[in-house]
Design an enzyme around this catalytic site. Sequence first.
Site, PDB file in Angstrom:
ATOM      1  CG  HIS A 157     -25.144  -0.893  87.556  1.00  0.00           C
ATOM      2  ND1 HIS A 157     -24.234  -0.821  86.533  1.00  0.00           N
ATOM      3  CD2 HIS A 157     -25.143  -2.195  87.964  1.00  0.00           C
ATOM      4  CE1 HIS A 157     -23.688  -2.011  86.332  1.00  0.00           C
ATOM      5  NE2 HIS A 157     -24.233  -2.862  87.167  1.00  0.00           N
ATOM      6  CE1 TYR A 163     -21.232   5.439  81.425  1.00  0.00           C
ATOM      7  CE2 TYR A 163     -20.891   6.199  79.177  1.00  0.00           C
ATOM      8  CZ  TYR A 163     -21.677   5.578  80.117  1.00  0.00           C
ATOM      9  OH  TYR A 163     -22.913   5.088  79.768  1.00  0.00           O
ATOM     10  N   PRO A 205     -23.960   6.243  70.837  1.00  0.00           N
ATOM     11  CG  PRO A 205     -22.432   4.496  70.574  1.00  0.00           C
ATOM     12  CD  PRO A 205     -22.999   5.676  69.867  1.00  0.00           C
ATOM     13  CE  LYS A 243     -30.579   9.201  78.409  1.00  0.00           C
ATOM     14  NZ  LYS A 243     -31.015   8.344  79.480  1.00  0.00           N
ATOM     15  CE1 TYR A 272     -26.713   5.572  82.461  1.00  0.00           C
ATOM     16  CE2 TYR A 272     -24.975   6.942  81.535  1.00  0.00           C
ATOM     17  CZ  TYR A 272     -25.517   5.691  81.784  1.00  0.00           C
ATOM     18  OH  TYR A 272     -24.865   4.556  81.349  1.00  0.00           O
TER      19      TYR A 272
END
Length: 395
Positions: free
Chosen positions: A76, A203, A294, A298, A385
Amino acid sequence: MAVTSRTQVGIVGAGPAGLMLSQLLALRGIDSVLVENRTREYCEARQRAGMLEAGTVAALRAAGAGKRLDVEGLEHDGIYLQFRGERHHVNFRELVGRTVTVYAQTEIVKDLIAARLAAGAAIEFSASSVAISDVTSDSPVLSYVDASGVAHEVTCDVIAGCDGFHGISRPLVPGLSLYERSYPYSWLGILADAPPSTDELIYSRHESGFALYSMRSPEVSRLYLQVPADERLEDWSDDRVWSQLQLRFALPGWSVSEGRITDKSITPMRSFVAGPMRHGRLFLAGDAAHIVPPCGAKGLNLAVGDAIVLASALSDLLTEGSSTLADAYSDTCLSRVWRATHFSYFMTSMMHVLPDDPFDDLIQLAQLRYVTGSRPAATSLAENYSGYESPRFEI
Ligand code: APR
Ligand code: PHB
């Protein structure tokens, strides 16, 4: 009488940290014995996160466990952040030149177990009475009773405690400093036989609560809903789950594709860091030393990162006789762990809704507008991220 044997590194726990460590040590010519108290089937079926930083993907390839990942992993470019009925794309590839890859932890565990067994490694599943002793001597001992009831005592040069949050290793480190934060919500997660109706993770912050749209394959979706910390799974029928997911991801002309739910569970959210990650010849790695909520994915990446740092440190110690990297192990890991702990806390606090807290509400919206509107703010999110300071494995 126990059967006695010798190895260089005794490893407790066949999760991602222990398996990766054992694999990386083997590539450096160091032998290990891995002892796990669950069955192989249990370890391979445990549902966990599945988003890999670029560095984790590179490390799995370097470890010789990247074949299926290269075929089945979904690369992605970034993620979507949704709030106030708008969906914004944060493009990591464009912002920091890195991508992330969806590949489930269950699959990584299967691949690493297969790679270890193919190389003839010793993995003892279904062990009981696992114990560690003499960690301040030069010959710590790992003892256990194997699946057929035979007692073993393995004398080691070093023991690695990769036995997760509830393991036996962490309590053996005296004078540990513990840092903890719990959050007033949990995640209800489902796995569904439904082709994801999104190309990348979403998200979504909605007034009814946070929701995450993730996936496992082009046919299987993984979705999460924020629920109160003390929520009971029985109160969530499949219909209620789907209607909350549709509500929290709603956009005109778009919907979540539904299908048969094959797994449903509730996970509490907490941040936890314990240090130092070493006592004498016992080294902690992964969830044994730290837990992150979560949101931001990570946990697995940190566990793999620890294994990479520890493999280099132990190879220097056991092959070259140099203790420099081993002495620095805890500080090296904790610096990366605290960065990820902050990032997970930041993502968690930005996305989850606290009931009846208008101040928090407006602060979160201000932050979401900032990370989706400002290139430097988006770059910081992208950098964290996709993996900030991921350690590299070099043979
Ligand atoms: N003896 C032997 N094995 C043990 C013992 C024990 N006394 N206690 C625990 N274990 C095993 C567990 O059964 C498990 O298989 O140690 C393993 C630890 O694995 P994980 O919990 O997966 O931890 P880790 O390898 O550090 O990976 C962290 O897992 O929890 C997720 O989100 C987290 O993705 C992250 C990853
Ligand atoms: C998952 O796919 O399980 C996942 C992905 C991203 C997260 C958390 C979980 O932030």
